[in-house]
Design a protein around this motif. Structure first.
Motif, PDB file in Angstrom:
ATOM      1  N   ILE A  50      -8.749   3.144  -0.125  1.00  0.00           N
ATOM      2  CA  ILE A  50      -8.215   2.051  -1.020  1.00  0.00           C
ATOM      3  C   ILE A  50      -7.573   2.527  -2.031  1.00  0.00           C
ATOM      4  N   ARG A  51      -6.354   1.945  -2.486  1.00  0.00           N
ATOM      5  CA  ARG A  51      -5.647   2.460  -3.404  1.00  0.00           C
ATOM      6  C   ARG A  51      -5.007   1.303  -4.137  1.00  0.00           C
ATOM      7  N   VAL A  52      -4.904   1.211  -5.382  1.00  0.00           N
ATOM      8  CA  VAL A  52      -4.101   0.246  -6.189  1.00  0.00           C
ATOM      9  C   VAL A  52      -2.848   0.720  -6.881  1.00  0.00           C
ATOM     10  N   GLU A  53      -1.837   0.147  -6.616  1.00  0.00           N
ATOM     11  CA  GLU A  53      -0.383   0.867  -6.993  1.00  0.00           C
ATOM     12  C   GLU A  53       0.458  -0.269  -7.776  1.00  0.00           C
ATOM     13  N   PRO A  54       0.864   0.074  -8.921  1.00  0.00           N
ATOM     14  CA  PRO A  54       1.804  -0.752  -9.751  1.00  0.00           C
ATOM     15  C   PRO A  54       3.119  -0.984  -9.106  1.00  0.00           C
ATOM     16  N   THR A  55       3.371  -2.343  -9.289  1.00  0.00           N
ATOM     17  CA  THR A  55       4.918  -2.639  -8.641  1.00  0.00           C
ATOM     18  C   THR A  55       5.537  -3.354  -9.765  1.00  0.00           C
ATOM     19  N   ARG A  56       6.793  -3.696  -9.443  1.00  0.00           N
ATOM     20  CA  ARG A  56       7.668  -4.520 -10.390  1.00  0.00           C
ATOM     21  C   ARG A  56       7.206  -5.783 -10.679  1.00  0.00           C
ATOM     22  N   SER A  57       6.446  -6.399  -9.749  1.00  0.00           N
ATOM     23  CA  SER A  57       5.837  -7.730  -9.714  1.00  0.00           C
ATOM     24  C   SER A  57       4.581  -7.997  -9.705  1.00  0.00           C
ATOM     25  N   GLY A  58       3.853  -7.131 -10.023  1.00  0.00           N
ATOM     26  CA  GLY A  58       2.245  -6.781 -10.074  1.00  0.00           C
ATOM     27  C   GLY A  58       1.813  -5.784  -9.548  1.00  0.00           C
ATOM     28  N   THR A  59       0.998  -5.883  -8.415  1.00  0.00           N
ATOM     29  CA  THR A  59       0.392  -4.713  -7.734  1.00  0.00           C
ATOM     30  C   THR A  59       0.415  -4.761  -6.271  1.00  0.00           C
ATOM     31  N   ARG A  60       0.375  -3.557  -5.995  1.00  0.00           N
ATOM     32  CA  ARG A  60       0.189  -3.358  -4.334  1.00  0.00           C
ATOM     33  C   ARG A  60      -1.214  -2.685  -4.314  1.00  0.00           C
ATOM     34  N   LEU A  61      -2.018  -3.577  -3.064  1.00  0.00           N
ATOM     35  CA  LEU A  61      -3.207  -2.932  -2.642  1.00  0.00           C
ATOM     36  C   LEU A  61      -3.320  -2.292  -1.381  1.00  0.00           C
TER      37      LEU A  61
END
Length: 195
Positions: free
Chosen positions: A125-136
């Motif tokens: 399970i990984r959390v990544e920053p995106t331009r509009s928030g976060t991708r889980l």
């Protein structure tokens, strides 16, 4: 060496090679490894999403399939820790934490006793920053349990994963300042071998 002895030796070699290649004299092969990769985009800062999912001893905070968790070995968020979980259907799951990395905002587990019709289950399970928030992201690899149709096993895993991801998305919504610059988590980074 007589022709008869030579023929017997060649036949024995051929049968032995076939057994080694197929796993048995009947030609059965080991089950294929299946994968499920799913993700959601959440309108919240990465640190908020990470703080929601990161604790190995508290999946019931964000995964609706899990109703209770007991840490049975080791320390929370330390690779090698083990937990015993109960699902909303009354089944139990035992797994071990194989990697946990606060800087990368990711962790991985290996299931010892799954509740689903699978075996050799591993997940990350990984959390990544995106331009509009976060991708889980949730990635899983496994084999179907004996006498289980691989398509049905994969469907069961995909349903469970998607249910949890959508639940986190609804929990966190879009009211948390996603435009805030992501900062490095303050947690001590554990050994990330195995990711």
């Amino acid at each position: 060496m007589t022709a008869r002895v030579l023929t017997t030796l060649l036949l024995s070699f051929a049968v032995g090679t076939a057994v080694a290649a197929n796993g048995s004299a009947t030609g059965s092969k080991s089950a294929p490894t299946l994968t499920v990769n799913d993700s959601v985009t959440i309108g919240a800062a990465p640190d908020i999403v990470w703080s929601t999912v990161r604790d190995y001893d508290a999946p019931s905070v964000w995964d609706p399939s899990i109703t209770s968790t007991t840490l049975t070995h080791g320390k929370n968020n330390s690779p090698g820790a083990r937990r015993h979980m109960t699902t909303d259907e009354g089944a139990t799951i035992d797994d071990t934490l194989t990697a946990w990395n606060a800087h990368k905002r990711e962790f991985a587990t290996r299931t010892i006793h799954p509740a689903l019709p699978v075996r050799h289950y591993r997940q990350r399970i990984r959390v990544e920053p995106t331009r509009s928030g976060t991708r889980l992201l949730w990635q899983a690899s496994f084999q179907a349990a004996p006498d289980t149709d691989p398509a049905k096993a994969r469907k069961a895993v995909k349903h469970r994963i998607h249910r949890a991801l959508i639940h986190v998305k609804h929990m966190l919504g879009t009211n948390n300042n996603p435009s805030a610059a992501p900062s490095a988590p303050s947690d001590k980074t554990a050994d990330n071998s195995g990711l």
